[in-house]
Design an enzyme around this catalytic site. Structure first.
Site, PDB file in Angstrom:
ATOM      1  N   ARG A   1       0.835  -1.208   0.000  1.00 50.04           N
ATOM      2  CA  ARG A   1       0.000   0.000   0.000  1.00 50.04           C
ATOM      3  C   ARG A   1       0.875   1.265   0.000  1.00 50.04           C
ATOM      4  O   ARG A   1       1.030   1.924  -1.029  1.00 50.04           O
ATOM      5  CB  ARG A   1      -0.956  -0.030   1.211  1.00 50.04           C
ATOM      6  CG  ARG A   1      -2.121   0.927   1.122  1.00 50.04           C
ATOM      7  CD  ARG A   1      -1.802   2.352   1.458  1.00 50.04           C
ATOM      8  NE  ARG A   1      -1.184   2.523   2.763  1.00 50.04           N
ATOM      9  CZ  ARG A   1      -0.609   3.642   3.166  1.00 50.04           C
ATOM     10  NH1 ARG A   1      -0.565   4.706   2.366  1.00 50.04           N
ATOM     11  NH2 ARG A   1      -0.045   3.737   4.376  1.00 50.04           N
ATOM     12  N   ASP A   2       1.523   1.550   1.100  1.00 49.34           N
ATOM     13  CA  ASP A   2       2.328   2.777   1.172  1.00 49.34           C
ATOM     14  C   ASP A   2       3.468   2.710   0.151  1.00 49.34           C
ATOM     15  O   ASP A   2       3.844   3.714  -0.448  1.00 49.34           O
ATOM     16  CB  ASP A   2       2.906   2.931   2.589  1.00 49.34           C
ATOM     17  CG  ASP A   2       3.209   4.368   2.963  1.00 49.34           C
ATOM     18  OD1 ASP A   2       3.142   5.232   2.073  1.00 49.34           O
ATOM     19  OD2 ASP A   2       3.533   4.627   4.134  1.00 49.34           O
TER      20      ASP A   2
ATOM     21  N   HIS B   1       5.705   4.416  12.617  1.00 43.92           N
ATOM     22  CA  HIS B   1       5.700   4.349  11.143  1.00 43.92           C
ATOM     23  C   HIS B   1       6.715   5.392  10.670  1.00 43.92           C
ATOM     24  O   HIS B   1       6.424   6.587  10.660  1.00 43.92           O
ATOM     25  CB  HIS B   1       4.280   4.652  10.656  1.00 43.92           C
ATOM     26  CG  HIS B   1       4.094   4.731   9.168  1.00 43.92           C
ATOM     27  ND1 HIS B   1       3.265   3.881   8.464  1.00 43.92           N
ATOM     28  CD2 HIS B   1       4.590   5.575   8.245  1.00 43.92           C
ATOM     29  CE1 HIS B   1       3.276   4.204   7.184  1.00 43.92           C
ATOM     30  NE2 HIS B   1       4.079   5.238   7.023  1.00 43.92           N
TER      31      HIS B   1
ATOM     32  N   HIS C   1       9.547   6.942   7.955  1.00 44.46           N
ATOM     33  CA  HIS C   1      10.114   7.049   6.598  1.00 44.46           C
ATOM     34  C   HIS C   1      11.583   7.447   6.754  1.00 44.46           C
ATOM     35  O   HIS C   1      11.986   8.005   7.777  1.00 44.46           O
ATOM     36  CB  HIS C   1       9.328   8.084   5.779  1.00 44.46           C
ATOM     37  CG  HIS C   1       7.994   7.569   5.309  1.00 44.46           C
ATOM     38  ND1 HIS C   1       7.715   7.274   4.007  1.00 44.46           N
ATOM     39  CD2 HIS C   1       6.861   7.273   5.994  1.00 44.46           C
ATOM     40  CE1 HIS C   1       6.466   6.841   3.894  1.00 44.46           C
ATOM     41  NE2 HIS C   1       5.922   6.835   5.088  1.00 44.46           N
TER      42      HIS C   1
ATOM     43  N   CYS D   1       4.513   9.371  -0.034  1.00 49.26           N
ATOM     44  CA  CYS D   1       3.107   9.768  -0.062  1.00 49.26           C
ATOM     45  C   CYS D   1       2.926  10.791  -1.171  1.00 49.26           C
ATOM     46  O   CYS D   1       3.671  11.769  -1.246  1.00 49.26           O
ATOM     47  CB  CYS D   1       2.706  10.360   1.296  1.00 49.26           C
ATOM     48  SG  CYS D   1       1.014  10.981   1.304  1.00 49.26           S
TER      49      CYS D   1
ATOM     50  N   ASN E   1       9.449   4.224   2.977  1.00 50.75           N
ATOM     51  CA  ASN E   1       9.378   3.763   4.360  1.00 50.75           C
ATOM     52  C   ASN E   1      10.707   3.113   4.714  1.00 50.75           C
ATOM     53  O   ASN E   1      11.448   2.677   3.837  1.00 50.75           O
ATOM     54  CB  ASN E   1       8.290   2.678   4.491  1.00 50.75           C
ATOM     55  CG  ASN E   1       6.908   3.228   4.271  1.00 50.75           C
ATOM     56  OD1 ASN E   1       6.448   3.349   3.156  1.00 50.75           O
ATOM     57  ND2 ASN E   1       6.248   3.567   5.348  1.00 50.75           N
TER      58      ASN E   1
HETATM   59  P1  HMG Z   1     -13.022  14.626  -1.932  1.00 49.48           P
HETATM   60  O1  HMG Z   1     -12.683  14.946  -3.346  1.00 49.48           O
HETATM   61  O2  HMG Z   1     -13.083  15.737  -0.942  1.00 49.48           O
HETATM   62  O3  HMG Z   1     -14.314  13.729  -1.729  1.00 49.48           O
HETATM   63  O4  HMG Z   1     -11.937  13.568  -1.423  1.00 49.48           O
HETATM   64  P2  HMG Z   1     -15.679  13.590  -2.469  1.00 49.48           P
HETATM   65  O5  HMG Z   1     -16.591  12.948  -1.476  1.00 49.48           O
HETATM   66  O6  HMG Z   1     -16.079  14.916  -3.080  1.00 49.48           O
HETATM   67  O7  HMG Z   1     -15.387  12.547  -3.641  1.00 49.48           O
HETATM   68  C1  HMG Z   1     -14.731  12.854  -4.843  1.00 49.48           C
HETATM   69  C2  HMG Z   1     -14.904  11.696  -5.794  1.00 49.48           C
HETATM   70  O8  HMG Z   1     -14.246  10.535  -5.282  1.00 49.48           O
HETATM   71  C3  HMG Z   1     -16.359  11.289  -5.980  1.00 49.48           C
HETATM   72  O9  HMG Z   1     -16.478  10.742  -7.290  1.00 49.48           O
HETATM   73  C4  HMG Z   1     -16.542  10.180  -4.986  1.00 49.48           C
HETATM   74  O10 HMG Z   1     -17.569   9.289  -5.316  1.00 49.48           O
HETATM   75  C5  HMG Z   1     -15.206   9.498  -5.036  1.00 49.48           C
HETATM   76  P3  HMG Z   1     -17.289  11.530  -8.463  1.00 49.48           P
HETATM   77  O11 HMG Z   1     -18.640  11.765  -7.911  1.00 49.48           O
HETATM   78  O12 HMG Z   1     -16.496  12.820  -8.642  1.00 49.48           O
HETATM   79  O13 HMG Z   1     -17.205  10.604  -9.610  1.00 49.48           O
HETATM   80  N1  HMG Z   1     -14.867   8.844  -3.778  1.00 49.48           N
HETATM   81  C6  HMG Z   1     -14.499   7.555  -3.674  1.00 49.48           C
HETATM   82  N2  HMG Z   1     -14.369   6.573  -4.600  1.00 49.48           N
HETATM   83  C7  HMG Z   1     -13.991   5.360  -4.140  1.00 49.48           C
HETATM   84  N3  HMG Z   1     -13.702   5.096  -2.842  1.00 49.48           N
HETATM   85  C8  HMG Z   1     -13.815   6.060  -1.903  1.00 49.48           C
HETATM   86  C9  HMG Z   1     -14.227   7.344  -2.325  1.00 49.48           C
HETATM   87  N4  HMG Z   1     -14.441   8.498  -1.657  1.00 49.48           N
HETATM   88  C10 HMG Z   1     -14.825   9.394  -2.558  1.00 49.48           C
HETATM   89  N5  HMG Z   1     -13.525   5.794  -0.629  1.00 49.48           N
HETATM   90  C11 HMG Z   1     -11.188  11.779  -0.021  1.00 49.48           C
HETATM   91  C12 HMG Z   1     -11.912  13.111  -0.071  1.00 49.48           C
HETATM   92  C13 HMG Z   1     -10.908  11.491   1.453  1.00 49.48           C
HETATM   93  C14 HMG Z   1     -12.059  10.706  -0.618  1.00 49.48           C
HETATM   94  C15 HMG Z   1      -9.841  11.905  -0.807  1.00 49.48           C
HETATM   95  O14 HMG Z   1      -9.158  13.025  -0.340  1.00 49.48           O
HETATM   96  C16 HMG Z   1      -8.940  10.712  -0.698  1.00 49.48           C
HETATM   97  O15 HMG Z   1      -9.261   9.639  -1.199  1.00 49.48           O
HETATM   98  N6  HMG Z   1      -7.750  10.875  -0.048  1.00 49.48           N
HETATM   99  C17 HMG Z   1      -6.759   9.830   0.096  1.00 49.48           C
HETATM  100  C18 HMG Z   1      -5.440  10.259  -0.515  1.00 49.48           C
HETATM  101  C19 HMG Z   1      -4.418   9.163  -0.340  1.00 49.48           C
HETATM  102  O16 HMG Z   1      -4.607   8.046  -0.795  1.00 49.48           O
HETATM  103  N7  HMG Z   1      -3.273   9.496   0.340  1.00 49.48           N
HETATM  104  C20 HMG Z   1      -2.244   8.547   0.588  1.00 49.48           C
HETATM  105  C21 HMG Z   1      -2.574   7.643   1.741  1.00 49.48           C
HETATM  106  S1  HMG Z   1      -2.258   8.358   3.354  1.00 49.48           S
HETATM  107  C22 HMG Z   1      -0.571   8.135   3.591  1.00 49.48           C
HETATM  108  O17 HMG Z   1       0.134   7.691   2.712  1.00 49.48           O
HETATM  109  C23 HMG Z   1      -0.010   8.404   4.926  1.00 49.48           C
HETATM  110  C24 HMG Z   1       0.221   7.117   5.744  1.00 49.48           C
HETATM  111  O18 HMG Z   1       1.046   6.204   5.067  1.00 49.48           O
HETATM  112  C25 HMG Z   1       0.888   7.426   7.044  1.00 49.48           C
HETATM  113  C26 HMG Z   1       2.090   8.306   6.883  1.00 49.48           C
HETATM  114  O19 HMG Z   1       3.129   7.923   6.392  1.00 49.48           O
HETATM  115  O20 HMG Z   1       1.889   9.433   7.284  1.00 49.48           O
HETATM  116  C27 HMG Z   1      -1.115   6.443   6.073  1.00 49.48           C
HETATM  117 MG    MG Z   2       3.550   6.372   5.109  1.00 48.22          MG
END
Ligand code: HMG
Ligand code: MG
Length: 308
Positions: free
Chosen positions: A18-19, A210, A212, A243, A252
């Protein structure tokens, strides 16, 4: 605890699928993702972060999460986890029979806004129905706090800011809480201080580290966290990762490097280091990257010189 006041056992959560892969520009073929997870399961990983049910518009690499989870060969001893940012993600994760859902927020407002498009308080509101549903459906619930030490937009993050989010996540009933150095800027003293503060809000057994490796501090940060009483760590085979919403952050900490450290300390993990080294070689070649694990590269070259 052993004589050096370190835990006898550590749980490693492999976040490579995933990450590790989420930041790859070219979409990784699904067969490679599945093979990667299957090999990790066979090597003894008992918790694998396999997918993310996020918006495919935000993170296209994770759009095939349903198919990945449908086709992997699962072990009943391994927990397969997935990120869920909202109820839509939760429903997808439930349908895909994950064992654990991961809700994720941040200790910095600016990063929450960039990564999940809402404030920290709004993210907690979004998580409430997820937490209720996870309890009802008997799924494990994990909470991740990004930028727990530093933020690419706001700079240094104080332990008290992280503690505020810890309080919210414990109220939601999280079984585990990840303290994440998203951009790899923390140093060992800061890690000790942070866990000292967080230990006042929840038992240390609840936390994972966690880290990096952007500034090359991840192993010393793990050692500091071990000394603080933390016994769960996240890592990524071959040091994959980054990310998309934290520019400049590297991978990581590599699973091979963490295992080499833990093996040297006599801390049990149940994971075969040589197996992980060969998986690191496999995934690096498969996605056309150089292997980011120092221990992985050293052991692989030693093994290949013995073979030739
Ligand atoms: P948004 O644009 O504010 O939300 O995103 P929305 O509700 O307006 O949705 C936009 C579109 O996405 C819509 O589609 C929704 O249906 C769809 P449209 O109507 O335009 O066709 N949608 C989805 N589709 C499938 N599955 C879903 C989903 N939700 C909405 N769950 C949202 C808000 C939170 C969804 C967005 O910002 C998002 O997905 N963010 C995640 C980004 C990401 O993946 N970041 C990396 C992971 S975190 C990370 O790496 C850190 C970590 O490792 C720890 C660390 O190291 O710090 C965990
Ligand atoms: Mg991470």
């Amino acid at each position: 605890m052993n004589s050096a006041n370190l835990p006898n056992k550590v749980k490693l959560v492999e976040v490579g699928p995933r990450d590790g892969l989420q930041n790859e520009k070219n979409i990784v073929p699904i067969d490679i993702k599945i093979d990667f997870i299957n090999r990790l399961t066979k090597a003894g990983l008992r918790n694998i972060e396999a997918a993310a049910f996020v918006s495919p518009k935000w993170t296209p690499q994770m759009a095939d999460s349903e198919s990945v989870l449908r086709h992997i060969e699962r072990s009943s001893e391994t927990i397969y986890s997935a990120l869920v940012p909202n109820m839509k993600g939760y429903e997808r994760a439930l349908e895909s029979q994950v064992d654990e859902v991961v809700i994720f927020s941040a200790a910095s407002e600016a990063f929450a806004q960039k990564n999940i498009n809402c404030t920290i308080a709004e993210s907690i509101e979004r998580f409430k129905p997820i937490a209720d549903a996870a309890k009802k459906d008997k799924l494990r619930l994990r909470g991740s706090i990004s930028c727990a030490f530093g933020c690419p937009y706001q700079g240094v993050v104080k332990p008290e800011s992280t503690a505020t989010v810890v309080k919210y996540l414990t109220q939601l009933g999280c079984d585990e809480i990840d303290i994440c150095d998203t951009i790899g800027v923390a140093t060992a003293g800061q890690v000790k201080k942070t866990f000292e503060v967080l230990g006042k809000f929840a038992p240390l057994e609840l936390f994972s580290g966690h880290f990096h490796d952007t500034y090359g501090q991840s192993l010393s940060n793990i050692y500091a966290a071990l000394q603080s009483g933390v016994s769960i760590f996240h890592s990524s085979t071959a040091g994959l990762g980054g990310c998309p919403y934290a520019k400049g952050a590297t991978g990581n900490v590599a699973t091979e490097d963490v295992l080499y450290l833990l093996n040297g300390l006599g801390i049990e993990t149940g994971i075969d280091l040589n197996e992980i080294v060969s998986i690191g070689e496999f995934i690096s070649k498969a996605i056309g990257k150089s292997n980011g694990s120092r221990a992985g590269r050293a052991i692989a070259s030693k093994l290949s010189s013995v073979m030739s």
